[in-house]
Design an enzyme around this catalytic site. Sequence first.
Site, short mmCIF file in Angstrom:
data_model
loop_
_atom_site.label_atom_id
_atom_site.label_comp_id
_atom_site.label_asym_id
_atom_site.label_seq_id
_atom_site.Cartn_x
_atom_site.Cartn_y
_atom_site.Cartn_z
N GLU A 1 -16.96 -46.25 1.11
CA GLU A 1 -16.51 -47.57 1.55
C GLU A 1 -17.65 -48.58 1.43
O GLU A 1 -17.50 -49.63 0.81
CB GLU A 1 -16.04 -47.48 3.00
N HIS A 2 -18.79 -48.28 2.03
CA HIS A 2 -19.98 -49.13 1.96
C HIS A 2 -21.09 -48.36 1.25
O HIS A 2 -21.40 -47.23 1.64
CB HIS A 2 -20.48 -49.52 3.34
#
Length: 445
Positions: free
Chosen positions: A341-342
């Site tokens: 996601e990040h």
Amino acid sequence: MNATEMENVSIRRLDSSDPRFAQALREVLAFEAGEDEAIDRAVAQILADVKDRGDAAVLEYTQRFDRVEAASMGALEISQSELEAALEDLEPKRRAALEAAAARVRAYHEKQKIECGSHSWEYTEADGTMLGQKVTPLDRVGIYVPGGKAAYPSSVLMNAIPARVAGVKEIIMVVPTPGGVRNELVLAAAQIAGVDRVFTIGGAQAVGALAYGTATLPQVDKIVGPGNAYVAAAKRRVFGTVGIDMIAGPSEILVICDGTTDPDWVAMDLFSQAEHDELAQSILLCPDADYIAQVEASIQRQLDSMPRREVIAASISGRGALIKVRDMEEACEIANAIAPEHLEISAENPRQWSEKIRHAGAIFLGRYTSESLGDYCAGPNHVLPTSRTARFSSPLGVYDFQKRSSLIEVSEGGAQMLGQIAAELAYGEGLQAHARSAEYRFKRS
């Protein structure tokens, strides 16, 4: 040991040179959101009830689950004057921060609208046939905002502003208020973001009201925003009746570091996702074993100072990992397999390594780019694909609040040429009406 102190947290240490590394990594990444059958049955019943009885069902469930009694749905709607008052009553420094974040999110998505094919287009062929694409915004969107302890005004900005930039005519926000307690910062964010209507309802009943419509709350075209397991199950069930953004899993951060960043910074970046919940995932990839040891020592040292240390410890020990890799090249290969996601690239030359990244929700370049800046105020959207779905999906954006229609205007000359092609293919598929529909236009010309 003081009552407030914790024992050292256990963190997985992996090495990519280990023959069993691939299996060990799969075990770290393994996460089955699953569908709790009891939750799914309860949600199915709630949705059916809301679809059948509308406002009355929503009022009953709101009283049962949120302990809020209201005579009508109108009593659960927050007026524009109340939203304005929430903004006016904010402490000046907090209001300034909220407005600054909103301005940056708006500016980014305005740029995105220009650059990402958000405008209609067409072209004309030599025989006069025109082909193109018409881009139009959705008419009405519903935004789900969690209530209670998980109330995040930043989520209001990230969900509502791109919808407004896209040109959505009406934005309806639902936010539960357990015990009747409202989060004024969330309401202020709704006012800043340009939300049109706000209802203090939540859970599967709110998703059902948005998806099916009631006498008071009109049906929306798409539902976006995070929620608990009941909200996720409800969104999954109403998909098809309305659009949804995604079914989000636990938060994730992957840090690729060359060993040149202050280890305290990296440890805190790992904490920034771990503090969300026990299932959040925080992973470090680094070619320097000594540096990894420094980060681990920093984790142990800093953990006791964190208010959410129990959650962080559970997350780090349960789903975290510190991984020694051969080199930065291999770190990028592993990052693509994880599709986080990040993704932070905390290195001397982050652009060099970002060129090798294909799968990530958001990429944070350089040691000064903490993931938390993206969560709140950098500008890009913080609604990101999780659970390896970054392999095939994207951050929430203006494009999620638009749709595209093909434009076809065939000239008389074009009908002669295209009609013969279409008729031949239609006969091949055994579809006589298709063929004749095309033939009528070139035979009678």
